[in-house]
Design an enzyme around this catalytic site. Structure first.
Site, PDB file in Angstrom:
ATOM      1  N   ARG A   1      -3.799  17.691  83.360  1.00 45.93           N
ATOM      2  CA  ARG A   1      -2.420  17.167  83.356  1.00 45.93           C
ATOM      3  C   ARG A   1      -2.275  15.892  84.159  1.00 45.93           C
ATOM      4  O   ARG A   1      -1.369  15.097  83.924  1.00 45.93           O
ATOM      5  CB  ARG A   1      -1.467  18.236  83.879  1.00 45.93           C
ATOM      6  CG  ARG A   1      -1.477  19.525  83.075  1.00 45.93           C
ATOM      7  CD  ARG A   1      -1.087  19.300  81.628  1.00 45.93           C
ATOM      8  NE  ARG A   1      -1.116  20.539  80.850  1.00 45.93           N
ATOM      9  CZ  ARG A   1      -0.830  20.602  79.547  1.00 45.93           C
ATOM     10  NH1 ARG A   1      -0.520  19.495  78.873  1.00 45.93           N
ATOM     11  NH2 ARG A   1      -0.875  21.743  78.918  1.00 45.93           N
TER      12      ARG A   1
ATOM     13  N   GLU B   1       7.168  11.832  74.348  1.00 46.84           N
ATOM     14  CA  GLU B   1       6.115  12.155  75.315  1.00 46.84           C
ATOM     15  C   GLU B   1       6.123  11.045  76.368  1.00 46.84           C
ATOM     16  O   GLU B   1       6.386   9.888  76.045  1.00 46.84           O
ATOM     17  CB  GLU B   1       4.769  12.211  74.582  1.00 46.84           C
ATOM     18  CG  GLU B   1       3.631  12.761  75.416  1.00 46.84           C
ATOM     19  CD  GLU B   1       2.355  12.966  74.586  1.00 46.84           C
ATOM     20  OE1 GLU B   1       2.427  13.675  73.551  1.00 46.84           O
ATOM     21  OE2 GLU B   1       1.324  12.407  74.966  1.00 46.84           O
TER      22      GLU B   1
ATOM     23  N   TYR C   1      -5.228  26.459  75.713  1.00 51.35           N
ATOM     24  CA  TYR C   1      -4.267  26.714  74.637  1.00 51.35           C
ATOM     25  C   TYR C   1      -4.853  27.726  73.654  1.00 51.35           C
ATOM     26  O   TYR C   1      -6.043  27.675  73.353  1.00 51.35           O
ATOM     27  CB  TYR C   1      -3.974  25.424  73.844  1.00 51.35           C
ATOM     28  CG  TYR C   1      -3.019  24.423  74.448  1.00 51.35           C
ATOM     29  CD1 TYR C   1      -2.248  24.704  75.566  1.00 51.35           C
ATOM     30  CD2 TYR C   1      -2.880  23.169  73.859  1.00 51.35           C
ATOM     31  CE1 TYR C   1      -1.370  23.741  76.085  1.00 51.35           C
ATOM     32  CE2 TYR C   1      -2.011  22.208  74.369  1.00 51.35           C
ATOM     33  CZ  TYR C   1      -1.261  22.501  75.481  1.00 51.35           C
ATOM     34  OH  TYR C   1      -0.404  21.562  75.990  1.00 51.35           O
TER      35      TYR C   1
ATOM     36  N   ARG D   1     -14.080  15.101  70.448  1.00 56.04           N
ATOM     37  CA  ARG D   1     -14.082  14.829  71.889  1.00 56.04           C
ATOM     38  C   ARG D   1     -14.802  15.946  72.643  1.00 56.04           C
ATOM     39  O   ARG D   1     -15.628  15.693  73.527  1.00 56.04           O
ATOM     40  CB  ARG D   1     -12.643  14.683  72.388  1.00 56.04           C
ATOM     41  CG  ARG D   1     -12.526  14.541  73.899  1.00 56.04           C
ATOM     42  CD  ARG D   1     -11.105  14.238  74.352  1.00 56.04           C
ATOM     43  NE  ARG D   1     -10.117  15.221  73.918  1.00 56.04           N
ATOM     44  CZ  ARG D   1      -8.823  15.174  74.210  1.00 56.04           C
ATOM     45  NH1 ARG D   1      -8.355  14.165  74.936  1.00 56.04           N
ATOM     46  NH2 ARG D   1      -7.987  16.103  73.781  1.00 56.04           N
TER      47      ARG D   1
ATOM     48  N   TYR E   1      -5.325  14.983  64.711  1.00 53.29           N
ATOM     49  CA  TYR E   1      -5.368  15.233  66.150  1.00 53.29           C
ATOM     50  C   TYR E   1      -6.332  16.395  66.458  1.00 53.29           C
ATOM     51  O   TYR E   1      -7.127  16.324  67.403  1.00 53.29           O
ATOM     52  CB  TYR E   1      -3.967  15.533  66.699  1.00 53.29           C
ATOM     53  CG  TYR E   1      -4.018  15.997  68.134  1.00 53.29           C
ATOM     54  CD1 TYR E   1      -4.438  15.141  69.145  1.00 53.29           C
ATOM     55  CD2 TYR E   1      -3.697  17.313  68.481  1.00 53.29           C
ATOM     56  CE1 TYR E   1      -4.522  15.568  70.456  1.00 53.29           C
ATOM     57  CE2 TYR E   1      -3.778  17.743  69.790  1.00 53.29           C
ATOM     58  CZ  TYR E   1      -4.202  16.870  70.775  1.00 53.29           C
ATOM     59  OH  TYR E   1      -4.300  17.306  72.073  1.00 53.29           O
TER      60      TYR E   1
HETATM   61  C1  3EB Z   1       0.235  18.434  75.225  1.00 55.51           C
HETATM   62  O1  3EB Z   1       0.619  18.584  76.387  1.00 55.51           O
HETATM   63  C2  3EB Z   1       0.782  17.252  74.482  1.00 55.51           C
HETATM   64  O2  3EB Z   1      -5.333  15.631  73.680  1.00 55.51           O
HETATM   65  O3  3EB Z   1      -5.676  14.059  75.152  1.00 55.51           O
HETATM   66  C3  3EB Z   1      -0.832  15.057  75.750  1.00 55.51           C
HETATM   67  C4  3EB Z   1      -1.770  14.307  76.487  1.00 55.51           C
HETATM   68  C5  3EB Z   1      -1.227  15.710  74.607  1.00 55.51           C
HETATM   69  C6  3EB Z   1      -3.095  14.244  76.082  1.00 55.51           C
HETATM   70  C7  3EB Z   1      -4.936  14.857  74.557  1.00 55.51           C
HETATM   71  C8  3EB Z   1      -2.572  15.625  74.213  1.00 55.51           C
HETATM   72  C9  3EB Z   1      -3.501  14.906  74.949  1.00 55.51           C
HETATM   73  O4  3EB Z   1      -0.509  19.230  74.663  1.00 55.51           O
HETATM   74  C10 3EB Z   1      -0.256  16.481  73.781  1.00 55.51           C
END
Ligand code: 3EB
Length: 323
Positions: free
Chosen positions: A208, A317, A195, A143, A136
Site C-alpha cells: 500500500r 483512485e 485478495y 508481473r 489488468y
Molecule cells: C487496489 O487497491 C486498486 O496492481 O499495481 C492500485 C494500485 C491498484 C496498484 C497494482 C492496483 C495496483 O486493488 C488497484
C-alpha cells in the site's frame, strides 16, 4: 537539515527540462519516452485543468547522471535511481509485462540499487476482457511471474500504481534505492497480495505504500494508487464523492501506520508534496475537486488525470507522494 532527496512540483509546460530535473512527466494524448533524455516521460492520460500547471517535475539536490541500458533509460542521484521502459502493448500483455519486469528487476539490481521502492504502470484498455480474463489481470500474472522468477517474496513488494491510459504503449517506470524501504500496509484493507481469487487468477503484487527511512532524517513516503476498497471489496459503487471520502480514510490509515513506524514520517495528508487523482469521468471533476480541497486544504498540489481504473466499479483512485 540536509535537503530532501527530491523536490516535487507541478509546473506549466516548458520547452526543455531544467538542469537539476531528475524526472519530468508530461501528461496528455500520447505515451512516449525521449530517445535522448531519460528524464523525460510522456503519459497518455489527459490532464484536467489545473492552475499550477500539469507537468510534474522532480528535482534533485545534485545534478543527476543519466544513461541507458537494455532499453531502460535511467537517472541517478541521492541514493535513488529512476528508470523507465516503454514497450508495445498490442502484444500479449501477460508476456509483455513479464518481459518488462524481468528486465527492470535485473537492471536495478545490477545498477547497485537493490531495493525497489515504487513502480508506476500505464497501459490502454485495462479492463478489456479476452477468454474471461481482463488485461489488468493478465498484467498481474506477468508481473508476478517475473517477481517470483527473480526471487522476490511478499515482504519485498513495492508500492505501485496500475492505471488504464488512453494511448498506445505499455509504460513502466520505477524508483529504486541503495538502502531498503519498509512496506506499509493499510489496516482497513487486506493486503492486495492476499485478495481472494474472484479478482483474478493471480493476486496483485504491490504494497500500500513504501516508507523510505534515510539516515539523513528524511522519510519519504510513496503511497500506492488507493481506491474505495475496504477489506477487498469495492464500496460506494456509483457514488464518486463517497468513494473519495473512503479513499481519504484509506490514505489517513496508511499515513498513520507510517507515522507509528517512525516519527519522522508525515502525520496528515496535508503534508503530501503531490497528490494525483485518476478520474474515470470528466464530469465528476468539479465536485471531486471541491470535496478534496475540504479534506486536504488548499496547499497540497493536486493533479487530476482522465483515467481508466482497473475495476469497472471504481470511479476514482488517488496516489500520494511525500518526496
Ligand atoms: C487496489 O487497491 C486498486 O496492481 O499495481 C492500485 C494500485 C491498484 C496498484 C497494482 C492496483 C495496483 O486493488 C488497484
Amino acid at each position: 537539515m540536509n535537503p530532501r532527496p527530491l523536490i516535487v512540483s507541478l509546473e506549466k509546460p516548458g520547452d526543455s527540462p531544467p538542469d537539476d530535473a531528475f524526472a519530468v512527466f508530461r501528461f496528455g494524448g500520447l505515451t512516449a519516452v525521449s530517445a535522448t533524455d531519460p528524464r523525460i516521460v510522456e503519459i497518455g492520460l489527459p490532464p484536467l485543468a489545473n492552475d499550477r500547471g500539469t507537468v510534474e517535475i522532480w528535482r534533485s539536490p545534485d545534478i543527476p547522471t543519466t544513461g541507458s541500458r537494455d532499453g531502460i533509460g535511467f537517472v541517478e542521484t541521492s541514493g535513488l535511481i529512476f528508470g523507465r521502459l516503454l514497450i508495445g502493448d498490442d502484444v500479449d500483455i501477460e508476456t509483455a509485462t513479464e518481459d518488462a519486469y524481468r528486465r527492470l528487476l535485473e537492471f536495478h539490481r545490477e545498477a547497485g540499487f537493490s531495493h525497489l521502492l515504487r513502480t508506476w504502470n500505464y497501459f490502454p484498455r485495462i479492463t478489456e476482457v479476452r477468454d474471461g480474463i481482463d488485461r489488468y489481470q493478465r498484467f498481474c500474472i506477468g508481473r508476478h511471474r517475473a517477481l517470483s522468477a527473480l526471487g522476490y517474496d511478499e515482504r519485498q513488494l513495492p508500492a505501485a500504481t496500475a492505471i488504464g491510459s488512453s494511448a498506445p504503449g505499455f509504460l513502466v517506470f520505477f524508483l529504486a534505492a541503495r538502502t531498503p524501504g519498509e512496506q506499509i500496509e493499510n489496516p482497513r484493507q487486506i493486503s492486495a497480495f492476499r485478495y481472494p481469487r474472484q479478482y483474478g487468477p493471480q493476486s496483485p503484487s504491490f504494497s500500500r505504500a513504501t516508507l523510505w527511512r534515510r539516515d539523513d532524517g528524511h522519510a519519504p513516503l510513496y503511497i500506492s494508487g488507493t481506491a474505495s476498497i475496504v477489506g477487498h471489496e469495492s464500496v460506494h459503487v456509483g457514488d464518486v464523492l463517497a468513494q473519495l471520502d473512503e479513499i481519504v480514510a484509506n490514505l489517513r490509515a496508511i499515513i498513520d501506520t507510517a507515522h507509528e513506524r517512525t516519527s519522522t514520517s508525515i502525520e496528515t495528508p496535508a503534508e503530501l508534496d503531490l497528490v494525483k487523482v485518476y478520474l474515470r469521468q470528466v464530469r465528476d471533476l468539479p465536485e471531486v475537486r471541491k470535496r478534496l480541497a475540504e479534506h486536504l486544504g488548499d496547499t497540497v498540489p493536486v493533479l487530476y488525470l482522465r483515467s481508466d481504473i482497473c475495476r469497472d466499479d471504481l470511479l476514482i483512485e488517488i496516489e500520494g507522494l511525500r518526496a
